[in-house]
Design a protein around this motif. Structure first.
Motif, PDB file in Angstrom:
ATOM      1  N   ASP A 177      -8.915   2.416 -15.334  1.00 20.82           N
ATOM      2  CA  ASP A 177      -8.705   1.619 -16.549  1.00 20.82           C
ATOM      3  C   ASP A 177      -8.050   0.273 -16.251  1.00 20.82           C
ATOM      4  OD1 ASP A 177      -9.814   3.667 -17.986  1.00 20.82           O
ATOM      5  OD2 ASP A 177      -7.911   4.390 -18.822  1.00 20.82           O
ATOM      6  N   HIS A 201      -4.520  11.802 -13.682  1.00 23.35           N
ATOM      7  CA  HIS A 201      -3.765  10.762 -14.379  1.00 23.35           C
ATOM      8  C   HIS A 201      -3.766   9.465 -13.570  1.00 23.35           C
ATOM      9  CE1 HIS A 201      -0.779   8.960 -16.954  1.00 23.35           C
ATOM     10  NE2 HIS A 201       0.009   8.741 -15.922  1.00 23.35           N
ATOM     11  N   THR A 221      -4.882  -0.320 -15.435  1.00 25.52           N
ATOM     12  CA  THR A 221      -3.631  -0.350 -16.185  1.00 25.52           C
ATOM     13  C   THR A 221      -2.554  -1.165 -15.465  1.00 25.52           C
ATOM     14  OG1 THR A 221      -2.114   1.079 -17.398  1.00 25.52           O
ATOM     15  CG2 THR A 221      -2.639   1.727 -15.175  1.00 25.52           C
ATOM     16  N   ASP A 222      -1.421  -1.228 -16.097  1.00 26.08           N
ATOM     17  CA  ASP A 222      -0.249  -1.918 -15.570  1.00 26.08           C
ATOM     18  C   ASP A 222       0.070  -1.426 -14.158  1.00 26.08           C
ATOM     19  OD1 ASP A 222       2.299  -3.339 -15.579  1.00 26.08           O
ATOM     20  OD2 ASP A 222       3.215  -1.379 -15.954  1.00 26.08           O
ATOM     21  N   ALA A 224       2.887   1.211 -13.892  1.00 24.91           N
ATOM     22  CA  ALA A 224       2.492   2.550 -14.339  1.00 24.91           C
ATOM     23  C   ALA A 224       1.642   3.236 -13.271  1.00 24.91           C
ATOM     24  CB  ALA A 224       1.732   2.473 -15.658  1.00 24.91           C
ATOM     25  N   PHE A 225       0.735   2.473 -12.665  1.00 24.95           N
ATOM     26  CA  PHE A 225      -0.093   3.052 -11.600  1.00 24.95           C
ATOM     27  C   PHE A 225       0.766   3.450 -10.409  1.00 24.95           C
ATOM     28  CE2 PHE A 225      -2.476   2.613  -7.637  1.00 24.95           C
ATOM     29  CZ  PHE A 225      -3.398   3.628  -7.821  1.00 24.95           C
ATOM     30  N   LEU A 280      -5.694   5.897 -14.649  1.00 25.34           N
ATOM     31  CA  LEU A 280      -4.954   4.630 -14.729  1.00 25.34           C
ATOM     32  C   LEU A 280      -5.599   3.572 -13.835  1.00 25.34           C
ATOM     33  CD1 LEU A 280      -1.235   5.854 -14.711  1.00 25.34           C
ATOM     34  CD2 LEU A 280      -2.552   4.991 -16.658  1.00 25.34           C
ATOM     35  N   ARG A 281      -5.998   3.967 -12.654  1.00 28.54           N
ATOM     36  CA  ARG A 281      -6.632   3.017 -11.724  1.00 28.54           C
ATOM     37  C   ARG A 281      -7.958   2.519 -12.277  1.00 28.54           C
ATOM     38  NH1 ARG A 281     -10.605   3.146  -8.227  1.00 28.54           N
ATOM     39  NH2 ARG A 281     -10.850   5.398  -8.358  1.00 28.54           N
TER      40      ARG A 281
END
Length: 150
Positions: A69, A62, A71-72, A75-76, A66-67
């Motif tokens: 992609d 997960h 992401t925010d 969130a990361f 996230l990293r």
């Protein structure tokens, strides 16, 4: 008189033999109980380790998705904190398995390192390959434990 001496000697020898046999039986029973306790402790530690490795793999997957992609950052950071907690949860059962059954120490360490290696994958394909490697390493640990406990 000789019959009395022989009877007393026979009684003493019989008592000594009975005591010796009982002592050996008690020793065997204690050894069997210790072996059962060790096997039970190893099963528990292995169960905890395999579960912790699975949790860490999922958390790292997960986190790394996230990293990759982009992401925010919040969130990361939350995923990173979760992966740190799951990595920390691997330590105690890893040590327990290594102490209870030293023959499994290297295999257990390899399974843990394979799960830890999901970090900083350059792309999703590499991440997926590392995840499969971690699953295979855990399966290898379970198979080695089965052989060690047989």
């Amino acid at each position: 008189m000789w019959s009395s001496v022989i009877a007393v000697a026979g009684t003493l020898l019989g008592g000594a033999l009975t005591g010796l046999l009982q002592s050996r039986g008690d020793r065997r029973a204690r050894q069997a109980a210790r072996a059962d306790e060790k096997a039970q402790a190893l099963r528990a530690a292995l169960g905890e380790l395999v579960a912790a490795l699975g949790d860490h793999r999922r958390a790292m997957w997960h986190r790394e998705v996230l990293r990759l992609d982009g992401t925010d950052p919040d969130a990361f950071e939350a995923a990173r904190n979760a992966s740190r907690a799951t990595r920390s949860a691997v330590t105690a059962p890893l040590v327990s398995v290594s102490v209870i059954e030293p023959a499994l120490a290297q295999t257990a360490r390899q399974a843990a390192e394979a799960a830890f290696d999901l970090r900083d994958a350059p792309d999703r394909a590499t991440l997926a390959a590392r995840r499969e490697n971690a699953i295979t390493a855990t399966d290898t640990l379970v198979a080695a434990a089965g052989r060690a406990m047989a």
